[in-house]
Design a protein around this motif. Structure first.
Motif, mmCIF file in Angstrom:
data_model
loop_
_atom_site.group_PDB
_atom_site.id
_atom_site.type_symbol
_atom_site.label_atom_id
_atom_site.label_comp_id
_atom_site.label_asym_id
_atom_site.label_seq_id
_atom_site.Cartn_x
_atom_site.Cartn_y
_atom_site.Cartn_z
ATOM 1 N N LEU A 376 -31.680 -52.924 37.219
ATOM 2 C CA LEU A 376 -31.146 -52.171 38.199
ATOM 3 C C LEU A 376 -32.127 -51.447 39.156
ATOM 4 C CD1 LEU A 376 -27.973 -50.742 36.644
ATOM 5 C CD2 LEU A 376 -28.166 -52.128 38.728
ATOM 6 N N VAL A 377 -33.067 -51.286 38.862
ATOM 7 C CA VAL A 377 -34.055 -50.362 39.724
ATOM 8 C C VAL A 377 -34.327 -50.852 41.135
ATOM 9 C CG1 VAL A 377 -36.214 -51.809 39.151
ATOM 10 C CG2 VAL A 377 -36.289 -49.160 39.671
ATOM 11 N N LYS A 378 -34.039 -52.552 41.219
ATOM 12 C CA LYS A 378 -34.208 -52.875 42.513
ATOM 13 C C LYS A 378 -32.937 -52.843 43.318
ATOM 14 C CE LYS A 378 -37.557 -56.542 41.514
ATOM 15 N NZ LYS A 378 -37.553 -57.707 41.011
ATOM 16 N N LEU A 379 -31.735 -52.884 42.712
ATOM 17 C CA LEU A 379 -30.438 -52.585 43.092
ATOM 18 C C LEU A 379 -30.069 -51.046 43.691
ATOM 19 C CD1 LEU A 379 -28.244 -55.112 40.947
ATOM 20 C CD2 LEU A 379 -28.660 -55.197 43.457
ATOM 21 N N ARG A 380 -30.479 -50.506 42.614
ATOM 22 C CA ARG A 380 -29.883 -48.952 42.730
ATOM 23 C C ARG A 380 -31.427 -48.033 42.607
ATOM 24 N NH1 ARG A 380 -26.631 -51.232 44.194
ATOM 25 N NH2 ARG A 380 -24.393 -51.300 43.309
ATOM 26 N N PRO A 381 -32.471 -48.169 43.632
ATOM 27 C CA PRO A 381 -33.608 -47.374 43.455
ATOM 28 C C PRO A 381 -33.438 -45.754 43.284
ATOM 29 C CG PRO A 381 -33.314 -48.420 45.544
ATOM 30 C CD PRO A 381 -32.322 -48.645 44.800
ATOM 31 N N VAL A 382 -32.366 -45.289 44.006
ATOM 32 C CA VAL A 382 -32.136 -43.743 44.034
ATOM 33 C C VAL A 382 -31.868 -43.440 42.565
ATOM 34 C CG1 VAL A 382 -30.686 -41.859 44.980
ATOM 35 C CG2 VAL A 382 -31.700 -43.770 46.379
ATOM 36 N N GLN A 383 -30.501 -44.196 42.073
ATOM 37 C CA GLN A 383 -30.198 -44.022 40.788
ATOM 38 C C GLN A 383 -31.217 -43.966 39.588
ATOM 39 O OE1 GLN A 383 -26.802 -46.024 39.282
ATOM 40 N NE2 GLN A 383 -25.343 -45.268 40.817
ATOM 41 N N ALA A 384 -31.882 -45.122 39.795
ATOM 42 C CA ALA A 384 -33.092 -45.154 38.900
ATOM 43 C C ALA A 384 -34.117 -44.039 38.796
ATOM 44 C CB ALA A 384 -33.717 -46.535 39.166
ATOM 45 N N THR A 385 -34.362 -43.488 39.885
ATOM 46 C CA THR A 385 -35.405 -42.442 39.946
ATOM 47 C C THR A 385 -34.755 -41.062 39.299
ATOM 48 O OG1 THR A 385 -35.961 -43.270 42.139
ATOM 49 C CG2 THR A 385 -36.764 -41.203 41.686
ATOM 50 N N PRO A 455 -19.816 -55.241 44.738
ATOM 51 C CA PRO A 455 -20.950 -55.146 45.595
ATOM 52 C C PRO A 455 -20.786 -54.080 46.639
ATOM 53 C CG PRO A 455 -19.502 -57.153 46.299
ATOM 54 C CD PRO A 455 -18.898 -56.549 44.950
ATOM 55 N N ARG A 456 -21.957 -53.277 46.834
ATOM 56 C CA ARG A 456 -21.840 -51.903 47.369
ATOM 57 C C ARG A 456 -21.644 -52.332 48.980
ATOM 58 N NH1 ARG A 456 -25.773 -47.049 46.179
ATOM 59 N NH2 ARG A 456 -24.336 -47.560 44.420
ATOM 60 N N ARG A 457 -20.545 -52.068 49.380
ATOM 61 C CA ARG A 457 -20.049 -52.216 50.908
ATOM 62 C C ARG A 457 -19.964 -50.960 51.529
ATOM 63 N NH1 ARG A 457 -16.301 -56.303 48.656
ATOM 64 N NH2 ARG A 457 -14.931 -54.552 48.519
ATOM 65 N N GLN A 458 -19.629 -51.142 52.831
ATOM 66 C CA GLN A 458 -19.518 -49.928 53.685
ATOM 67 C C GLN A 458 -18.376 -49.055 53.038
ATOM 68 O OE1 GLN A 458 -21.816 -49.607 55.804
ATOM 69 N NE2 GLN A 458 -21.163 -47.621 56.420
ATOM 70 N N ALA A 459 -17.324 -49.731 52.681
ATOM 71 C CA ALA A 459 -16.149 -48.984 52.174
ATOM 72 C C ALA A 459 -16.326 -48.214 50.969
ATOM 73 C CB ALA A 459 -15.047 -50.148 51.928
ATOM 74 N N HIS A 460 -17.480 -48.660 50.122
ATOM 75 C CA HIS A 460 -17.768 -47.909 48.954
ATOM 76 C C HIS A 460 -18.903 -46.883 49.139
ATOM 77 C CE1 HIS A 460 -15.510 -51.420 47.094
ATOM 78 N NE2 HIS A 460 -15.232 -50.472 46.389
ATOM 79 N N SER A 461 -19.416 -46.612 50.463
ATOM 80 C CA SER A 461 -20.345 -45.766 50.442
ATOM 81 C C SER A 461 -20.014 -44.335 50.141
ATOM 82 C CB SER A 461 -21.090 -45.796 51.729
ATOM 83 O OG SER A 461 -20.262 -45.465 52.592
ATOM 84 N N ASN A 462 -18.908 -44.119 50.543
ATOM 85 C CA ASN A 462 -18.305 -42.587 50.174
ATOM 86 C C ASN A 462 -18.308 -42.373 48.578
ATOM 87 O OD1 ASN A 462 -17.531 -40.170 50.511
ATOM 88 N ND2 ASN A 462 -15.383 -40.890 50.967
ATOM 89 N N GLN A 463 -17.881 -43.402 47.834
ATOM 90 C CA GLN A 463 -17.690 -43.339 46.487
ATOM 91 C C GLN A 463 -19.176 -43.166 45.823
ATOM 92 O OE1 GLN A 463 -15.880 -46.872 44.661
ATOM 93 N NE2 GLN A 463 -15.735 -45.876 42.676
ATOM 94 N N ALA A 464 -20.160 -44.055 46.433
ATOM 95 C CA ALA A 464 -21.516 -44.086 45.805
ATOM 96 C C ALA A 464 -22.180 -42.422 46.079
ATOM 97 C CB ALA A 464 -22.086 -44.951 46.650
ATOM 98 N N LEU A 465 -21.612 -42.029 47.030
ATOM 99 C CA LEU A 465 -22.155 -40.511 47.470
ATOM 100 C C LEU A 465 -21.667 -39.494 46.457
ATOM 101 C CD1 LEU A 465 -23.621 -38.588 49.331
ATOM 102 C CD2 LEU A 465 -21.640 -38.213 50.366
ATOM 103 N N MET A 466 -20.267 -39.826 46.216
ATOM 104 C CA MET A 466 -19.567 -38.993 45.096
ATOM 105 C C MET A 466 -20.147 -39.041 44.018
ATOM 106 S SD MET A 466 -15.804 -38.876 46.914
ATOM 107 C CE MET A 466 -14.838 -37.694 46.021
ATOM 108 N N THR A 467 -20.626 -40.200 43.358
ATOM 109 C CA THR A 467 -20.881 -40.432 41.876
ATOM 110 C C THR A 467 -22.566 -40.069 41.875
ATOM 111 O OG1 THR A 467 -21.215 -42.900 42.554
ATOM 112 C CG2 THR A 467 -19.398 -42.201 41.443
ATOM 113 N N THR A 468 -23.202 -40.197 42.945
ATOM 114 C CA THR A 468 -24.789 -39.893 42.940
ATOM 115 C C THR A 468 -25.012 -38.501 43.220
ATOM 116 O OG1 THR A 468 -24.946 -42.091 43.819
ATOM 117 C CG2 THR A 468 -26.873 -40.846 43.461
ATOM 118 N N ALA A 469 -24.220 -37.775 44.215
ATOM 119 C CA ALA A 469 -24.755 -36.476 44.662
ATOM 120 C C ALA A 469 -24.728 -35.471 43.309
ATOM 121 C CB ALA A 469 -24.024 -36.207 45.542
ATOM 122 N N PRO A 470 -23.654 -35.466 42.562
ATOM 123 C CA PRO A 470 -23.748 -34.453 41.359
ATOM 124 C C PRO A 470 -24.856 -34.660 40.566
ATOM 125 C CG PRO A 470 -21.584 -35.635 41.555
ATOM 126 C CD PRO A 470 -22.437 -36.314 42.613
#
Lengths: 539, 166
Positions: A376-385, A455-470
């Motif tokens: 997953l480190v390639k797909l989600r580098p921020v989450q991995a860090t 797959p992460r699309r534009q529509a899901h960017s909001n959701q990704a923010l809400m799960t990663t930001a906390p």
């Protein structure tokens, strides 16, 4: 800062009011109801956090405050009591609920939301806040039940077979813990004739040892069952991996920590001398909790099962700090408790970050099984860090909060002469590091075994923010505590000093007590602020 | 004598409750928990002084509440209030457990506790000897429902193959 003491009721009143309002509108059409419920919960947890911060600041600057509900004469009514330790816990739980809320908002499914997930979050908050702030032993039991009832619902909401399975174990074992608490409260009333915690503290000094041991033992079992200590932790690993990831994160930040807080509150207040005379017992429990928790984690095949065993392991460190709280050492009486509080705060932050991060992975990939994840480190580098930092904060690497907490606990345990448990804790830290490396490696390293469900699309960017930001915020907090350690340690030290100051507690609850009534330490307890010989030599 | 009988009763209830909880079967679990709550409630009842035929009223002549409890006939009303609260709470929790058990029963068609169902169908487990004498529940045909139990208990990747083989 001086506040009217009725504000002490707000941490219970706000979640109760908004939660009840949220449940009342169950007849509205679904979409409209969910909208209103989510708004209500958002307002309530925001207001709760604001109140909690105000209370923390007032307790830090103005010292402990007590308030009698309904203005009854002290031992008869229900007392609420606020000191810095209460303030810290209220703030931490408020903060965690604020951070978990967007995660839940983004990931909770329609079925769970329909069944009232969001109001239930508030009831959980209400029970936790009540357990923190109450100054009455029976009232503590009632708030524990409120907390548990809400957690039962949150655990089983959705009704998948594994949730029902885990739910039965969870409910039964927790119910038995509550019974022990009820029995302890009953015996305290039968022998000491009171349930008010300040009043119990006054009378406990004159009580014969069997009474003290009985009440102390029952409370140790009861709070130990809530905090998931060694022989009574089985409810935790068999249920925490079953509910929605947001619920697991919320539980890990709130439930076990409430049990630990109650121990921090009750033992130094009722019988601080037992912390010394029972030290071998407490140390054994702490050591076994640490070792079994971390060894259990090695055998686990999924993210959340592994992390729930680490919850248990970390609880052992807090008990270790509590067990040396009353032992004379170069840093002064109560330093162990200060570090235990700091470690508890660190653990709430890091554990929630890990469970939210791991939960996001689980939701995204559709599985939490370690051998099916990877790359997953390639797909989600921020989450991995972020996950990497949080994992190493849990293991206790600098410059995170885990380093400060573990170093301090080690230092105070060593200087109290408890080198066996100190060695065990170092060994467990090593195992934790290995386990965390294993976890991170399985999720993020290697070749990808499967693609994300969505797959992460534009529509899901909001959701990704809400799960990663906390998670980002939590990890930053952990780093902050690690870097700006001294102010945090000062706050924890103030909290610990207030928690072990029994005379101040009694005085705050009942100012009419005379100096003679306050003679509450038994003669064999030498709790003075005179420095330890080693401290003098050190200077 | 009354106090001794009460203590004996509490002890018997605790013993029966603990015995029932340790049995197989979910209904026994629920019954055992009810007995345990009764035991705790009775123990609470015993913490108030057991007085017969006395009102919970302190007469005006008595100097203080403590003196009233010690020297006059006075029934302490507080334990009753505590028990009432505890009864209400345990009622709620018991209702919740019954609902959970009912849901599980609907899912698996079995009264067995979580994990035990898996023990029944997985012959490679330590309970194998016992499980041979037990009848498989009807829903054992429904493979999907049972799979999670195997995951729950053993986390064996091979258990899937074993069940399929049987």
């Amino acid at each position: 800062m001086s506040l009217h003491p009725t504000i002490l009721s707000l941490p219970v009143a706000i979640p109760l009011l908004f939660g009840a309002l949220g449940m009342l509108i169950q007849s509205l059409p679904l979409a409209r109801r969910l909208q209103i419920q989510q708004t209500l919960v958002g307002i309530a947890i925001g207001a709760n956090l604001v109140v909690a911060v105000i209370l923390l600041v007032s307790a830090l600057t103005g010292g402990p405050v007590a308030y009698q509900m309904g203005l009854w004469v002290p031992p008869f009514g229900i007392t609420v009591y606020l000191d810095a330790m209460t303030g810290i816990m209220l703030t931490m739980v408020g903060l965690l609920s604020v951070l978990i809320y967007p995660f839940a908002l983004a990931t909770i499914d329609a079925e769970r939301a329909r069944l009232g997930f969001f109001p239930m979050m508030l009831f959980l908050l209400m029970g936790a806040n009540g357990a923190f702030i109450t100054g009455d032993l029976f009232n503590l039991y009632v708030f524990y039940e409120v907390l548990l009832m809400a957690s039962f619902v949150l655990l089983t909401i959705g009704g998948t077979p594994s949730q029902i399975n885990g739910g039965i174990r969870y409910v039964v074992l927790n119910l038995m813990g509550s019974m022990m608490l009820l029995l302890g409260a009953g015996i305290a009333y039968g022998t000491l004739g009171t349930l008010n915690m300040a009043h119990i503290a006054v009378r406990m000094a004159d009580a014969p040892y069997p009474v003290q041991a009985m009440i102390g033992g029952l409370l140790l079992i009861a709070f130990g069952a809530k905090a998931a200590l060694f022989p009574v932790f089985f409810w935790l690993p068999s249920s925490y991996h079953t509910p929605h990831p947001a619920v697991t994160a919320l539980f890990s930040g709130v439930l076990t920590k409430v049990g630990m807080y109650s121990m921090f509150r009750v033992f130094p207040l009722f019988f601080p001398w037992l912390l010394n005379s029972w030290q071998p017992l407490l140390m054994t429990i702490a050591g076994l909790t640490m070792v079994i928790g971390v060894l259990g984690a090695f055998a686990q095949p999924t993210i959340r099962r592994l992390l729930s065993f680490h919850i248990i392991s970390q609880i052992g460190y807090m008990l270790m700090g509590l067990a040396v709280a009353m032992t004379p050492n170069p840093y002064g009486i109560g330093f162990g408790l200060a570090l235990a509080i700091l470690f508890l705060v660190h653990n709430q932050i890091v554990k929630t970050a890990l469970l939210l991060g791991g939960g996001a992975v689980e939701l995204e990939m559709g599985t939490g099984k370690l051998n099916e994840l990877g790359g997953l480190v390639k797909l989600r580098p921020v989450q991995a860090t972020i996950f990497f930092i949080a994992a190493f904060a849990l293991a206790g690497f600098p410059p995170t909060s885990g380093f400060i907490g573990k170093l301090g606990l080690l230092e105070v345990t060593f200087s109290s002469g408890q080198w066996v448990i100190a060695g065990v804790s170092v060994f467990v830290s090593l195992l934790t590091t290995m386990s965390m490396i294993r976890l991170w490696q399985y999720i993020f390293w290697g070749k990808p075994h499967r693609q994300p469900l969505t797959p992460r699309r534009q529509a899901h960017s909001n959701q990704a923010l809400m799960t990663t930001a906390p998670v980002v915020i939590l990890v930053v907090l952990s780093l902050l505590i690690g870097v700006v350690a001294q102010p945090m340690l000062d706050v924890a030290q103030t909290a610990a000093n207030q928690a072990i100051d029994r005379a101040a507690y009694v005085k705050a609850v009942n100012p009419e007590l005379t100096e003679q009534d306050l003679r509450i330490a038994p003669p064999d307890l030498h709790l003075s602020n005179t420095p330890h010989p080693a401290q003098v030599a050190g200077r | 004598m009354t106090a001794f009988m009460l203590a004996l009763l509490v002890g018997v209830l605790f013993a029966c409750g603990a015995y029932l909880i340790l049995q197989r079967g979910q209904i026994k679990l629920v019954l055992g928990l009810s007995l345990l709550t009764h035991a705790v409630n009775l123990a609470l009842f015993g913490t108030g002084t057991l007085t017969r035929g006395a009102p919970p009223i302190v007469s005006e002549e008595t100097e203080s509440l403590g003196a009233a409890i010690l020297f006059t006939s006075y029934a302490d009303p507080l334990p009753q209030a505590l028990i009432l609260t505890a009864i209400v709470i345990s009622f709620g929790v018991t209702a919740f457990i019954v609902a959970l058990v009912f849901r599980r029963d609907a899912l698996t068609g079995s009264d067995l506790l979580p994990g035990e169902l898996a023990a029944v169908i997985n012959t490679s487990d330590p309970f194998a000897e016992f499980s041979l004498r037990m009848k498989l529940p009807d829903a054992a045909d429904d493979y999907d429902i049972l799979q999670y139990e195997l995951d729950e208990v053993y986390d064996h990747p091979e258990s899937e193959a074993e069940v399929a083989h049987e």
